[in-house]
Write a protein that holds these residues in place. Structure first.
Motif, PDB file in Angstrom:
ATOM      1  N   SER A   1       5.002   5.239   3.574  1.00  0.00           N
ATOM      2  CA  SER A   1       4.022   4.246   3.999  1.00  0.00           C
ATOM      3  C   SER A   1       4.599   3.344   5.096  1.00  0.00           C
ATOM      4  N   ARG A   2       5.817   2.849   4.857  1.00  0.00           N
ATOM      5  CA  ARG A   2       6.443   1.976   5.863  1.00  0.00           C
ATOM      6  C   ARG A   2       6.665   2.728   7.174  1.00  0.00           C
ATOM      7  N   LYS A   3       7.047   3.992   7.045  1.00  0.00           N
ATOM      8  CA  LYS A   3       7.284   4.803   8.248  1.00  0.00           C
ATOM      9  C   LYS A   3       5.997   4.875   9.083  1.00  0.00           C
ATOM     10  N   LEU A   4       4.877   5.166   8.397  1.00  0.00           N
ATOM     11  CA  LEU A   4       3.590   5.273   9.105  1.00  0.00           C
ATOM     12  C   LEU A   4       3.165   3.935   9.705  1.00  0.00           C
ATOM     13  N   LEU A   5       3.279   2.879   8.899  1.00  0.00           N
ATOM     14  CA  LEU A   5       2.837   1.558   9.383  1.00  0.00           C
ATOM     15  C   LEU A   5       3.679   1.117  10.586  1.00  0.00           C
ATOM     16  N   ASP A   6       4.978   1.403  10.521  1.00  0.00           N
ATOM     17  CA  ASP A   6       5.865   1.040  11.647  1.00  0.00           C
ATOM     18  C   ASP A   6       5.459   1.792  12.914  1.00  0.00           C
ATOM     19  N   LEU A   7       5.257   3.121  12.748  1.00  0.00           N
ATOM     20  CA  LEU A   7       4.893   3.931  13.917  1.00  0.00           C
ATOM     21  C   LEU A   7       3.581   3.470  14.534  1.00  0.00           C
ATOM     22  N   ALA A   8       2.661   3.061  13.673  1.00  0.00           N
ATOM     23  CA  ALA A   8       1.326   2.648  14.158  1.00  0.00           C
ATOM     24  C   ALA A   8       1.278   1.164  14.543  1.00  0.00           C
ATOM     25  N   HIS A   9       2.425   0.487  14.445  1.00  0.00           N
ATOM     26  CA  HIS A   9       2.506  -0.936  14.784  1.00  0.00           C
ATOM     27  C   HIS A   9       1.555  -1.792  13.954  1.00  0.00           C
ATOM     28  N   VAL A  10       1.451  -1.432  12.682  1.00  0.00           N
ATOM     29  CA  VAL A  10       0.701  -2.304  11.762  1.00  0.00           C
ATOM     30  C   VAL A  10       1.744  -3.221  11.125  1.00  0.00           C
ATOM     31  N   GLU A  11       1.533  -4.520  11.313  1.00  0.00           N
ATOM     32  CA  GLU A  11       2.486  -5.504  10.764  1.00  0.00           C
ATOM     33  C   GLU A  11       2.336  -5.588   9.253  1.00  0.00           C
ATOM     34  N   TYR A  12       3.407  -5.853   8.539  1.00  0.00           N
ATOM     35  CA  TYR A  12       3.278  -6.137   7.102  1.00  0.00           C
ATOM     36  C   TYR A  12       4.201  -7.291   6.716  1.00  0.00           C
TER      37      TYR A  12
ATOM     38  N   PRO B   1       0.804  -1.230   0.000  1.00  0.00           N
ATOM     39  CA  PRO B   1       0.000   0.000   0.000  1.00  0.00           C
ATOM     40  C   PRO B   1       0.835   1.277   0.000  1.00  0.00           C
ATOM     41  N   CYS B   2       0.330   2.269  -0.707  1.00  0.00           N
ATOM     42  CA  CYS B   2       1.010   3.573  -0.753  1.00  0.00           C
ATOM     43  C   CYS B   2       0.762   4.315   0.574  1.00  0.00           C
ATOM     44  N   ASN B   3       1.345   5.494   0.724  1.00  0.00           N
ATOM     45  CA  ASN B   3       1.196   6.249   1.981  1.00  0.00           C
ATOM     46  C   ASN B   3      -0.254   6.648   2.242  1.00  0.00           C
ATOM     47  N   GLU B   4      -0.996   6.984   1.172  1.00  0.00           N
ATOM     48  CA  GLU B   4      -2.399   7.382   1.380  1.00  0.00           C
ATOM     49  C   GLU B   4      -3.199   6.190   1.890  1.00  0.00           C
ATOM     50  N   CYS B   5      -2.942   5.033   1.328  1.00  0.00           N
ATOM     51  CA  CYS B   5      -3.659   3.831   1.785  1.00  0.00           C
ATOM     52  C   CYS B   5      -3.194   3.424   3.179  1.00  0.00           C
ATOM     53  N   ALA B   6      -1.915   3.643   3.462  1.00  0.00           N
ATOM     54  CA  ALA B   6      -1.411   3.330   4.805  1.00  0.00           C
ATOM     55  C   ALA B   6      -2.192   4.130   5.843  1.00  0.00           C
ATOM     56  N   LYS B   7      -2.466   5.405   5.512  1.00  0.00           N
ATOM     57  CA  LYS B   7      -3.236   6.232   6.459  1.00  0.00           C
ATOM     58  C   LYS B   7      -4.623   5.653   6.680  1.00  0.00           C
ATOM     59  N   LEU B   8      -5.251   5.235   5.586  1.00  0.00           N
ATOM     60  CA  LEU B   8      -6.597   4.655   5.719  1.00  0.00           C
ATOM     61  C   LEU B   8      -6.567   3.351   6.517  1.00  0.00           C
ATOM     62  N   ILE B   9      -5.558   2.565   6.254  1.00  0.00           N
ATOM     63  CA  ILE B   9      -5.410   1.280   6.959  1.00  0.00           C
ATOM     64  C   ILE B   9      -5.270   1.530   8.465  1.00  0.00           C
ATOM     65  N   ILE B  10      -4.409   2.477   8.791  1.00  0.00           N
ATOM     66  CA  ILE B  10      -4.172   2.789  10.207  1.00  0.00           C
ATOM     67  C   ILE B  10      -5.457   3.319  10.854  1.00  0.00           C
ATOM     68  N   GLN B  11      -6.090   4.278  10.195  1.00  0.00           N
ATOM     69  CA  GLN B  11      -7.288   4.897  10.787  1.00  0.00           C
ATOM     70  C   GLN B  11      -8.454   3.917  10.920  1.00  0.00           C
ATOM     71  N   SER B  12      -8.472   2.909  10.058  1.00  0.00           N
ATOM     72  CA  SER B  12      -9.583   1.950  10.130  1.00  0.00           C
ATOM     73  C   SER B  12      -9.335   0.878  11.190  1.00  0.00           C
ATOM     74  N   GLY B  13      -8.120   0.834  11.719  1.00  0.00           N
ATOM     75  CA  GLY B  13      -7.826  -0.132  12.781  1.00  0.00           C
ATOM     76  C   GLY B  13      -7.308  -1.473  12.276  1.00  0.00           C
ATOM     77  N   ILE B  14      -7.084  -1.566  10.954  1.00  0.00           N
ATOM     78  CA  ILE B  14      -6.510  -2.814  10.407  1.00  0.00           C
ATOM     79  C   ILE B  14      -5.127  -3.009  11.022  1.00  0.00           C
ATOM     80  N   LYS B  15      -4.830  -4.241  11.411  1.00  0.00           N
ATOM     81  CA  LYS B  15      -3.599  -4.477  12.165  1.00  0.00           C
ATOM     82  C   LYS B  15      -2.520  -5.192  11.369  1.00  0.00           C
ATOM     83  N   LYS B  16      -2.895  -5.732  10.204  1.00  0.00           N
ATOM     84  CA  LYS B  16      -1.908  -6.513   9.460  1.00  0.00           C
ATOM     85  C   LYS B  16      -2.123  -6.351   7.959  1.00  0.00           C
TER      86      LYS B  16
END
Ligand code: 5HU
Ligand code: ZN
Length: 185
Positions: free
Chosen positions: A152-163, A120-135
């Motif tokens: 995107s990776r920076k955001l997912l890492d900070l939000a502890h979303v696994e990939y 996912p791109c950074n915009e999708c990463a934001k949506l993923i994080i805000q929706s509470g998806i964890k992986k």
């Protein structure tokens, strides 16, 4: 040398119809296949992306693919990749992840896993994080070096979303509509 008749016999061995199938699709290949099948609905001429959201009971709760927004005809919007930005698809197209989240068939996708064809791109990463998806389970990371993927990776890492990249058990899964009509002896 093998007897050619014997070899033929081996090739024609019919499946064992009395014991449980062993080559059934495992969950991850199944969900990734659903994402890839959904991508086949995309009108994007260059990249077709699909996404499939799954809850912790292995139930699919959202599916999406990249396409133009609802009520905006995909005949009236551009599909080009290059040229004046306003004349390209980029300002208009909804990404597969966004559509899968918006199409959810339950009240929340919090705690769910999203299967996607492309990282996912950074915009999708934001949506993923805000929706509470964890992986996030993705197939391709081909734009890994792009700034939007780095963000995107920076955001997912900070939000502890696994990939995790998906390593499919089956490289190719064929849907054969004639298969159901096969006769077993
Ligand atoms: O996360 C994504 N999800 C997604 O649906 N897309 C879509 C947007 C575009 O329609 C297409 C990318 O087009 P292109 O490869 O021609 O730049 O893929 C692109 C990304 C970026 O990885
Ligand atoms: Zn995106």
């Amino acid at each position: 040398m093998d007897n050619p008749c014997q070899q033929n016999d081996k090739e024609n061995v019919s499946p064992d119809l009395d014991t449980k199938r062993k080559d059934y699709l495992e969950w991850r290949d199944y969900f990734m296949s659903v994402a890839f099948l959904s991508a086949q609905r995309s009108k994007d001429p260059s990249t077709q992306v699909g996404a499939c959201i799954v809850n912790d009971e292995n139930k699919i709760v959202g599916i999406g693919y990249n396409g133009m927004p609802n009520h905006c005809s995909d005949d009236d919007l551009p599909w080009a990749r290059k040229g004046n930005w306003l004349d390209t698809k980029y300002p208009y197209v909804c990404h597969a992840e966004m559509n899968a989240i918006m199409n959810k068939n339950c009240s929340s996708v919090s705690g769910c896993t999203i299967y996607v064809a492309l990282f996912p791109c950074n915009e999708c990463a934001k949506l993923i994080i805000q929706s509470g998806i964890k992986k996030v389970i993705y197939m391709s990371d081909k734009h890994k070096e792009n700034d939007c993927m780095i963000a995107s990776r920076k955001l997912l890492d900070l939000a502890h979303v696994e990939y995790t990249q998906h390593i499919p058990k089956h490289r190719k899964i064929v849907i054969d509509f004639d298969n159901i009509n096969a006769r077993h002896k």
